[in-house]
Design an enzyme around this catalytic site. Structure first.
Site: not given
Length: 421
Positions: A225, A336
């Protein structure tokens, strides 16, 4: 003849004995209370010594960070037993084809202002070193434990294939993403609009990133990520920062943010993981974005990361992973947040700019020119892009396509509002 002891002497003796016993008991209780604190202090000191390597030079950033310039061969990655005799790759064997073609298309539009890191205002690291944000004692103490410092919570990856609403909200993490799955992927790229979203509580965060995923969404998930984040718990402030993350077991024992464990090998002396990004976009004003590319070198098999057009930052060695040692089965791009439901209501923590996608450019946050790397090491437009969000009244996502921006989407939202109680 035995000496006679008066009642008064007995009473005095009993009082002295009682006082001594009480004093001993209090001292013992105090030592019991101090012991865990002492153990924790020693544990924190040992952890800081492991993370904060000897610096060739240190730079004080205007935001309060200290950036240590550490010799490239002394970075935390080489604490890993499998990397003791590793020869550092100073450049990837292959770069994804199509990158320069893609950048030439983007160059025809109005050029975005350049991005930098705030610490650059006070100096740079010399060649042969890498910049590492110094970890402070308070950084570690904010974590739930020394062992969990720098790690995400288990089950924080968005699973758009799940149809169980209870499972979707189980971890308190919420998302607004675009994704592709059903093929084999060898990398991904995106240009990400950069903001400083509001965070309601220090145990919450807001981030915008790409995920490269392999395996199932169970205990064996592999993930790489990269993006930007605001995380008061991790950094002690509300600044927007560049970050990376990796795990090979669904955030259980392996992996971490940035260079907070052994794993990612950095080769670049210009960009510091976890450092503040500057400048930031303003609502209705100037817009800034960063480009991130992650790809698998077809020769050596390592996963490389590039920031912008000029900075190849380093790589995750392939041995760190099981599924990603071969290829990825899903790529996700998006936002997120952590929703801890303060006072039983949805959090006010914002995603992206804190505004919904329909507000468009200059107001809503975006990802543009999203691409995947295929098995021939070519950058290509993704096919069959899906979208996913747990609660679209809180955070939403809308995709589009254009000549200059390729595949793009707007995403985000304010969190709690009249339609998201």
């Amino acid at each position: 003849m035995a000496a006679r002891v008066s009642a008064r002497h007995v009473m005095v003796w009993l009082l002295v004995a009682a006082a001594a016993t009480t004093s001993f008991s209090c001292a013992r209780a105090g030592s019991v209370r101090r012991a865990p604190a002492t153990r924790q202090r020693l544990e924190v000191q040992r952890h800081l010594k492991r993370l904060n390597k000897q610096a060739v030079k240190s730079i004080k950033s205007p935001d309060g960070d200290i950036i240590d310039c550490v010799h490239i061969s002394h970075q935390p990655a080489f604490d890993h037993p499998f990397l003791k005799n590793h020869t550092i790759q100073m450049r990837p064997a292959f770069h994804p084809e199509g990158l320069l073609l893609d950048e030439s298309k983007v160059a025809s539009q109005k050029k975005m202002p350049s991005m930098a890191q705030l610490w650059h205002q006070n100096g740079r690291c010399p060649e042969g070193t890498i910049p590492i944000r110094r970890t402070k004692r308070d950084d570690v103490l904010r974590a739930s434990s020394v062992k969990r410092y720098g790690k995400k919570k288990h089950r924080s990856i968005p699973n758009p294939l799940s149809i169980d609403p209870d499972l979707l909200n189980e971890s308190g993490h919420q998302h607004a993403i675009a994704y592709v799955e059903g093929d084999t992927y060898y990398g991904a790229k995106a240009t990400i609009n950069v903001w400083e979203p509001r965070i309601q509580q220090s145990n919450e965060f807001s981030l915008s990133q790409l995920w490269i995923l392999g395996g199932s969404f169970g205990e064996d998930l592999n993930s790489i990520e990269a993006g930007w984040q605001v995380s008061p718990d991790l950094y002690g402030d509300n600044n927007t920062r560049l970050f990376t993350y990796w795990t090979s077991d669904s955030y259980q024992a392996t992996g971490c943010y940035n260079l907070l464990c052994s794993g990612f090998i950095q080769i670049n002396s210009e960009i510091a993981m976890g450092a503040v990004i500057y400048p930031l976009s303003r609502y209705g004003g100037s817009q800034y974005d960063i480009s991130i590319l992650v790809w698998k070198d077809p020769k050596e098999g390592h996963w490389w990361m590039q920031f912008g057009n000029d900075y190849v930052l380093g790589y995750w060695p392939s041995f760190l992973f099981s599924y990603l040692a071969d290829s990825a089965s899903m790529v996700e791009w998006g936002g997120e947040v952590v929703n801890s439901e303060p006072d039983g209501e949805h959090t006010l923590t914002a995603m992206g700019s804190g505004h919904f996608p329909e507000e468009g450019f200059g107001r809503a946050s975006y990802f543009r020119n999203i691409q995947i790397v295929d098995e021939s090491n070519n950058l290509k437009a993704p096919r069959g892009v899906g979208t996913f969000t747990e609660q679209s009244n809180c955070y939403d996502v809308q995709t589009g396509n254009s000549n200059h921006w390729g595949h793009f989407f707007y995403y985000g939202g304010p969190g709690r509002n009249s339609n998201c109680p």
